[in-house]
Enzyme design. Structure first.
Site, PDB file in Angstrom:
ATOM      1  CG  HIS A  12      -0.408  -0.137   2.530  1.00 13.30           C
ATOM      2  ND1 HIS A  12      -0.971  -0.892   3.536  1.00 13.30           N
ATOM      3  CD2 HIS A  12       0.699   0.428   3.073  1.00 13.30           C
ATOM      4  CE1 HIS A  12      -0.231  -0.778   4.622  1.00 13.30           C
ATOM      5  NE2 HIS A  12       0.790   0.023   4.375  1.00 13.30           N
ATOM      6  CG  HIS A  59       0.677   3.950   7.906  1.00 13.59           C
ATOM      7  ND1 HIS A  59      -0.419   3.461   7.222  1.00 13.59           N
ATOM      8  CD2 HIS A  59       1.710   3.134   7.575  1.00 13.59           C
ATOM      9  CE1 HIS A  59      -0.060   2.411   6.503  1.00 13.59           C
ATOM     10  NE2 HIS A  59       1.223   2.191   6.696  1.00 13.59           N
ATOM     11  CG  HIS A 193       8.204  -1.264   3.510  1.00 16.31           C
ATOM     12  ND1 HIS A 193       7.432  -2.358   3.717  1.00 16.31           N
ATOM     13  CD2 HIS A 193       7.490  -0.221   3.986  1.00 16.31           C
ATOM     14  CE1 HIS A 193       6.299  -2.001   4.273  1.00 16.31           C
ATOM     15  NE2 HIS A 193       6.296  -0.705   4.471  1.00 16.31           N
ATOM     16  CD  GLU A 240       3.057  -1.647   6.406  1.00 18.45           C
ATOM     17  OE1 GLU A 240       2.875  -0.518   6.852  1.00 18.45           O
ATOM     18  OE2 GLU A 240       3.129  -1.876   5.181  1.00 18.45           O
TER      19      GLU A 240
HETATM   20  C1  DHB Z   1       5.841   3.777   2.615  1.00 18.60           C
HETATM   21  C2  DHB Z   1       4.894   3.829   3.636  1.00 18.60           C
HETATM   22  C3  DHB Z   1       4.133   2.727   3.942  1.00 18.60           C
HETATM   23  O1  DHB Z   1       3.179   2.748   4.890  1.00 18.60           O
HETATM   24  C4  DHB Z   1       4.305   1.545   3.261  1.00 18.60           C
HETATM   25  O2  DHB Z   1       3.558   0.497   3.635  1.00 18.60           O
HETATM   26  C5  DHB Z   1       5.255   1.483   2.249  1.00 18.60           C
HETATM   27  C6  DHB Z   1       6.017   2.598   1.928  1.00 18.60           C
HETATM   28  C7  DHB Z   1       6.625   4.982   2.275  1.00 18.60           C
HETATM   29  O3  DHB Z   1       6.523   5.998   2.976  1.00 18.60           O
HETATM   30  O4  DHB Z   1       7.340   4.943   1.253  1.00 18.60           O
HETATM   31 FE    FE Z   2       2.414   0.906   5.422  1.00 17.97          FE
END
Ligand code: DHB
Ligand code: FE
Length: 280
Positions: A12, A59, A193, A240
């Site tokens: 997402h 978030h 990530h 996540e």
């Molecule tokens: C980013 C933020 C998110 O919540 C995520 O799931 C993936 C990437 C970001 O800030 O790039």
């Molecule tokens: Fe996220």
């Protein structure tokens, strides 16, 4: 009787929402990412789901450090897009399904899952970006949504096993709703990530693809992946991915993969996407 007909998993990444909102989905950078969602957009038009149980994480938009629900379910009529610092996204309000939301809440709570009940909240990129990826830019979203928010922001976060079992309980809840509804369950977030610190930008194509493999077929091995493995292999925000286990648990013993897509990099993360059908 309501039934869960399919599961959809997707990262997402907020930048993808920006790409949709600013008309950049076909450019050199975003084109290959969005190409992997074209199959699903067409499939969703044919499937015409009535409701999506949309598993996502907030978030620090609707919740903050004052209140941290482990599992929260939206039982409201409507949810506005949150202002995440640069104004709310120009997307339609999200229409809830209060009757189904309350029914699932009751069924889960009596099934020993202590859900937090939410009647009013704003929804952030965790929920609206997957809607944009799957449905584009309609005047109104073509489905109702029961949001199901999971704490993956502040430890302790729930175990993978608990998430899988919650998915199984959601399936029981949906199947006991008397109205004839085509319900999909979506799991969002991930894949690898890490957004901060010396390991920022960590990508692990091999581990991500092993995780995608584990969502398909009869194995339930993913429910036992420890938190530390997500952290080590996929970075701090890779946790996540436990939300995908709720989606997978709701599909029963065995799944069939209808569509799969993986791309790196996207922003400084990986994106993954699956469309699954129960195959029991
Ligand atoms: C980013 C933020 C998110 O919540 C995520 O799931 C993936 C990437 C970001 O800030 O790039
Ligand atoms: Fe996220």
């Amino acid at each position: 009787m309501a039934r869960i007909t399919a599961g959809v998993a997707s990262s997402h990444v907020p930048l993808l929402g920006v790409a949709v909102d600013q008309g950049k989905t076909q450019d050199d950078y975003f084109g290959p990412i969005f190409k992997g969602y074209e199959w699903t957009k067409k499939w969703e038009e044919e499937q015409k789901p009535d409701v999506i149980v949309l598993v996502y994480n907030d978030h620090a938009s609707a919740f903050d450090a004052n209140i941290i629900p482990t599992f929260a379910i939206g039982c409201g009529e409507t949810y506005k897009p949150a202002d995440e610092g640069w104004g709310p996204r120009p997307v339609p309000d999200v229409e809830g399904h209060a009757d189904l939301g309350w029914h699932i809440a009751q069924s889960l709570i009596l099934d020993d899952f202590d859900m937090t009940i939410i009647n009013e909240m704003e929804v952030d990129h965790g929920l609206t970006v997957p809607l944009s990826m799957m449905f584009g830019q309609p005047d109104n979203w073509p489905v109702k949504v029961v949001p199901l928010a999971v704490n993956v922001v502040t430890y302790p976060v729930p175990s993978g096993n608990r998430c899988w079992a919650l998915g199984e309980a959601i399936a029981r809840a949906v199947e006991s709703f008397p109205e004839d509804l085509n319900v999909q369950i979506w799991g969002t977030g991930g894949m690898s990530h890490q957004l901060q610190g010396p390991r920022a930008g960590l990508l692990n194509r091999e581990w991500d693809n092993k995780f995608l493999d584990l969502m398909i077929g009869e194995t339930d091995a993913a429910r036992h992946i420890p938190h530390i493995e997500y952290l080590r292999e996929t970075g701090s925000e890779g946790i996540e991915l436990i939300m995908w286990l709720i989606m997978r648990g709701a599909l029963g013993k065995k799944t069939k993969c209808l569509h799969r897509h993986y791309h790196i990099p996207c922003s400084n993360t990986a994106i993954g996407h699956l469309v699954l059908e129960p195959d029991n």
